[in-house]
Write a protein that holds these residues in place. Structure first.
Motif, PDB file in Angstrom:
ATOM      1  N   VAL A 173      58.171  41.751  43.797  1.00 53.82           N
ATOM      2  CA  VAL A 173      57.132  41.669  44.818  1.00 53.82           C
ATOM      3  C   VAL A 173      57.326  42.797  45.825  1.00 53.82           C
ATOM      4  CG1 VAL A 173      56.103  40.248  46.634  1.00 53.82           C
ATOM      5  CG2 VAL A 173      56.943  39.180  44.522  1.00 53.82           C
ATOM      6  N   GLU A 174      56.244  43.466  46.174  1.00 53.79           N
ATOM      7  CA  GLU A 174      56.268  44.541  47.158  1.00 53.79           C
ATOM      8  C   GLU A 174      55.352  44.183  48.322  1.00 53.79           C
ATOM      9  OE1 GLU A 174      55.178  48.272  45.471  1.00 53.79           O
ATOM     10  OE2 GLU A 174      56.333  47.966  43.632  1.00 53.79           O
ATOM     11  N   GLU A 175      55.714  44.626  49.504  1.00 51.34           N
ATOM     12  CA  GLU A 175      54.836  44.507  50.668  1.00 51.34           C
ATOM     13  C   GLU A 175      54.172  45.862  50.870  1.00 51.34           C
ATOM     14  OE1 GLU A 175      56.387  42.541  54.128  1.00 51.34           O
ATOM     15  OE2 GLU A 175      57.827  41.360  52.955  1.00 51.34           O
ATOM     16  N   VAL A 176      52.847  45.878  50.897  1.00 49.54           N
ATOM     17  CA  VAL A 176      52.082  47.129  50.922  1.00 49.54           C
ATOM     18  C   VAL A 176      50.957  47.025  51.938  1.00 49.54           C
ATOM     19  CG1 VAL A 176      52.589  47.655  48.512  1.00 49.54           C
ATOM     20  CG2 VAL A 176      50.550  46.340  49.076  1.00 49.54           C
ATOM     21  N   THR A 177      50.316  48.145  52.201  1.00 46.59           N
ATOM     22  CA  THR A 177      49.081  48.183  52.978  1.00 46.59           C
ATOM     23  C   THR A 177      47.965  48.670  52.071  1.00 46.59           C
ATOM     24  OG1 THR A 177      50.227  48.607  55.068  1.00 46.59           O
ATOM     25  CG2 THR A 177      47.888  49.154  54.974  1.00 46.59           C
ATOM     26  N   MET A 178      46.975  47.836  51.849  1.00 47.01           N
ATOM     27  CA  MET A 178      45.837  48.224  51.027  1.00 47.01           C
ATOM     28  C   MET A 178      44.884  49.059  51.874  1.00 47.01           C
ATOM     29  SD  MET A 178      46.842  46.875  48.314  1.00 47.01           S
ATOM     30  CE  MET A 178      45.410  47.366  47.340  1.00 47.01           C
ATOM     31  N   PRO A 179      44.444  50.221  51.379  1.00 46.28           N
ATOM     32  CA  PRO A 179      43.575  51.092  52.175  1.00 46.28           C
ATOM     33  C   PRO A 179      42.171  50.519  52.311  1.00 46.28           C
ATOM     34  CG  PRO A 179      43.760  51.927  49.943  1.00 46.28           C
ATOM     35  CD  PRO A 179      44.702  50.761  50.032  1.00 46.28           C
ATOM     36  N   GLU A 180      41.449  51.012  53.284  1.00 43.19           N
ATOM     37  CA  GLU A 180      40.025  50.662  53.396  1.00 43.19           C
ATOM     38  C   GLU A 180      39.307  51.138  52.143  1.00 43.19           C
ATOM     39  OE1 GLU A 180      36.652  52.766  55.881  1.00 43.19           O
ATOM     40  OE2 GLU A 180      37.687  51.322  57.179  1.00 43.19           O
ATOM     41  N   GLN A 181      38.416  50.303  51.625  1.00 42.87           N
ATOM     42  CA  GLN A 181      37.701  50.644  50.403  1.00 42.87           C
ATOM     43  C   GLN A 181      36.228  50.278  50.517  1.00 42.87           C
ATOM     44  OE1 GLN A 181      40.257  48.383  47.636  1.00 42.87           O
ATOM     45  NE2 GLN A 181      40.707  50.309  46.614  1.00 42.87           N
ATOM     46  N   THR A 182      35.377  51.191  50.052  1.00 38.21           N
ATOM     47  CA  THR A 182      33.948  50.913  49.935  1.00 38.21           C
ATOM     48  C   THR A 182      33.684  50.491  48.498  1.00 38.21           C
ATOM     49  OG1 THR A 182      33.416  52.534  51.649  1.00 38.21           O
ATOM     50  CG2 THR A 182      31.632  51.868  50.172  1.00 38.21           C
ATOM     51  N   ILE A 183      33.035  49.347  48.327  1.00 35.78           N
ATOM     52  CA  ILE A 183      32.873  48.800  46.983  1.00 35.78           C
ATOM     53  C   ILE A 183      31.426  48.381  46.719  1.00 35.78           C
ATOM     54  CG2 ILE A 183      35.249  47.972  46.897  1.00 35.78           C
ATOM     55  CD1 ILE A 183      34.109  45.124  47.421  1.00 35.78           C
ATOM     56  N   TYR A 184      31.082  48.372  45.458  1.00 38.51           N
ATOM     57  CA  TYR A 184      29.877  47.691  44.959  1.00 38.51           C
ATOM     58  C   TYR A 184      30.356  46.365  44.394  1.00 38.51           C
ATOM     59  CZ  TYR A 184      25.711  46.720  42.143  1.00 38.51           C
ATOM     60  OH  TYR A 184      24.588  46.131  41.604  1.00 38.51           O
ATOM     61  N   CYS A 185      29.704  45.259  44.793  1.00 36.04           N
ATOM     62  CA  CYS A 185      30.228  43.970  44.361  1.00 36.04           C
ATOM     63  C   CYS A 185      29.118  42.957  44.111  1.00 36.04           C
ATOM     64  CB  CYS A 185      31.217  43.413  45.385  1.00 36.04           C
ATOM     65  SG  CYS A 185      30.498  43.073  47.003  1.00 36.04           S
ATOM     66  N   ARG A 186      29.453  41.972  43.315  1.00 35.51           N
ATOM     67  CA  ARG A 186      28.591  40.818  43.085  1.00 35.51           C
ATOM     68  C   ARG A 186      29.491  39.614  42.851  1.00 35.51           C
ATOM     69  NH1 ARG A 186      26.272  41.581  36.920  1.00 35.51           N
ATOM     70  NH2 ARG A 186      25.800  39.372  37.158  1.00 35.51           N
ATOM     71  N   THR A 187      29.042  38.447  43.310  1.00 33.34           N
ATOM     72  CA  THR A 187      29.840  37.230  43.187  1.00 33.34           C
ATOM     73  C   THR A 187      29.180  36.278  42.206  1.00 33.34           C
ATOM     74  OG1 THR A 187      30.660  37.455  45.458  1.00 33.34           O
ATOM     75  CG2 THR A 187      30.845  35.288  44.429  1.00 33.34           C
ATOM     76  N   GLU A 188      29.972  35.789  41.262  1.00 37.73           N
ATOM     77  CA  GLU A 188      29.481  34.876  40.225  1.00 37.73           C
ATOM     78  C   GLU A 188      30.522  33.782  40.006  1.00 37.73           C
ATOM     79  OE1 GLU A 188      26.563  35.196  38.840  1.00 37.73           O
ATOM     80  OE2 GLU A 188      25.999  37.295  39.214  1.00 37.73           O
ATOM     81  N   TYR A 189      30.080  32.722  39.359  1.00 44.65           N
ATOM     82  CA  TYR A 189      31.010  31.680  38.934  1.00 44.65           C
ATOM     83  C   TYR A 189      31.332  31.891  37.454  1.00 44.65           C
ATOM     84  CZ  TYR A 189      30.569  29.166  43.314  1.00 44.65           C
ATOM     85  OH  TYR A 189      30.627  28.819  44.643  1.00 44.65           O
ATOM     86  N   ALA A 190      32.625  31.923  37.148  1.00 47.42           N
ATOM     87  CA  ALA A 190      33.051  32.139  35.765  1.00 47.42           C
ATOM     88  C   ALA A 190      34.353  31.403  35.531  1.00 47.42           C
ATOM     89  CB  ALA A 190      33.230  33.634  35.495  1.00 47.42           C
ATOM     90  N   GLU A 191      34.499  30.841  34.335  1.00 45.05           N
ATOM     91  CA  GLU A 191      35.697  30.064  34.022  1.00 45.05           C
ATOM     92  C   GLU A 191      36.634  30.788  33.067  1.00 45.05           C
ATOM     93  OE1 GLU A 191      35.239  26.009  33.017  1.00 45.05           O
ATOM     94  OE2 GLU A 191      33.459  25.696  34.257  1.00 45.05           O
ATOM     95  N   THR A 192      36.099  31.369  32.018  1.00 47.16           N
ATOM     96  CA  THR A 192      36.949  31.932  30.976  1.00 47.16           C
ATOM     97  C   THR A 192      37.215  33.415  31.216  1.00 47.16           C
ATOM     98  OG1 THR A 192      35.147  32.595  29.504  1.00 47.16           O
ATOM     99  CG2 THR A 192      35.905  30.307  29.359  1.00 47.16           C
ATOM    100  N   VAL A 193      38.274  33.898  30.578  1.00 46.25           N
ATOM    101  CA  VAL A 193      38.616  35.320  30.654  1.00 46.25           C
ATOM    102  C   VAL A 193      37.495  36.160  30.060  1.00 46.25           C
ATOM    103  CG1 VAL A 193      40.166  37.089  29.739  1.00 46.25           C
ATOM    104  CG2 VAL A 193      41.108  34.981  30.684  1.00 46.25           C
ATOM    105  N   VAL A 194      36.889  35.681  28.973  1.00 47.34           N
ATOM    106  CA  VAL A 194      35.802  36.426  28.332  1.00 47.34           C
ATOM    107  C   VAL A 194      34.622  36.569  29.289  1.00 47.34           C
ATOM    108  CG1 VAL A 194      34.104  36.402  26.465  1.00 47.34           C
ATOM    109  CG2 VAL A 194      36.480  35.788  25.996  1.00 47.34           C
ATOM    110  N   GLU A 195      34.270  35.473  29.955  1.00 49.63           N
ATOM    111  CA  GLU A 195      33.159  35.542  30.918  1.00 49.63           C
ATOM    112  C   GLU A 195      33.459  36.541  32.026  1.00 49.63           C
ATOM    113  OE1 GLU A 195      31.027  31.211  31.161  1.00 49.63           O
ATOM    114  OE2 GLU A 195      33.091  31.310  31.885  1.00 49.63           O
TER     115      GLU A 195
END
Length: 252
Positions: free
Chosen positions: A110-132
């Protein structure tokens, strides 16, 4: 006492080739101390041999022949060269770290890090399986490419899901910082703990438990989500055991 050395003797002294010595002359770093008439045989003093040794040392420090010539002529400031070498060092350290990420060392560090600011394109969905989840991430990447003319070679893909609701998944594609428009969000820089998981995606939940346990041990407060940064997966490997995922737990 012998005071002059032939080019062959000079090369042997400096442990280099005759061609390198001639190249130094071409770059006006050295000149023969004696040039023997019509035959053109070159001879050098001990001072020139010492200068050749200094040139080799400066080359080993990362200076080009032109930079070394300017340095000898007092027309070069070494500070910009030092800054360039520092940048190369930082890039080398980053490359070393990225290669370490690809080595399965057989334990979860385990490492302690600082995640940089990021601009993203995103969408939120409900999914159960790895394939989905895999298919939805691919669809999101394609949407981002078509909507914003972004090269897939420059994209980083990751997902986020609440700790208490792993079926609610936000699929994310990192975009250029200046991107604006629908489904574009800027994530602020944040502290986090992380580890690098090597293996099939079905085994990721075990890494969640490791990070939660680490946070409790260190009295760190999670923000409430896990992030999965997909470094290498189906596009690179047919063998699922070769997949590499950075598992990230942002903390307050």
């Amino acid at each position: 006492m012998k005071k002059l050395f032939s080019i062959g003797e000079a090369a042997q002294f400096a442990k280099i080739t005759r061609r390198i010595i001639l190249n130094y002359e071409t770059h006006e770093l050295i000149t023969p101390d004696v040039k023997d008439g019509p035959s053109g045989n070159r001879y050098y003093t001990i001072d020139t041999l010492t200068k050749i040794r200094t040139i080799r040392s400066l080359q080993n420090l990362g200076l080009s022949l032109d930079e070394i010539r300017d340095y000898f002529n007092n027309s070069s400031d070494l500070l910009p060269i030092v800054r360039r070498l520092e940048a190369l060092r930082d890039e080398l350290n980053l490359n070393i770290k990225m290669l370490y990420e690809r080595i399965d060392r057989g334990f979860n560090q385990v490492e302690e890090v600082t995640m940089p600011e990021q601009t993203i394109y995103c969408r939120t969905e409900y999914a159960e399986t790895v394939v989905e989840k895999t298919n939805l991430l691919r669809d999101t990447a394609l949407e981002a490419m078509h909507a914003y003319d972004t090269s897939s070679a420059k994209c980083i893909y990751f997902t986020e899901c609440p700790i208490d609701n792993p079926k609610k998944v936000t699929f994310c594609v990192v975009m250029p910082a200046e991107s604006e428009g629908n489904n574009i969000v800027t994530l602020p820089a944040t502290r986090a703990i992380c580890l690098y998981y090597h293996g099939a995606y079905e085994g990721i939940p075990a890494s969640h438990h490791i990070l939660i346990a680490y946070a409790q041990q260190k009295s760190l407060e999670p923000t409430g989500v896990f992030r999965h940064n997909f470094l290498e997966g189906p596009p690179q490997h047919k063998d699922k055991s070769k997949y590499i995922t950075q598992i990230i737990l942002p903390i307050k």
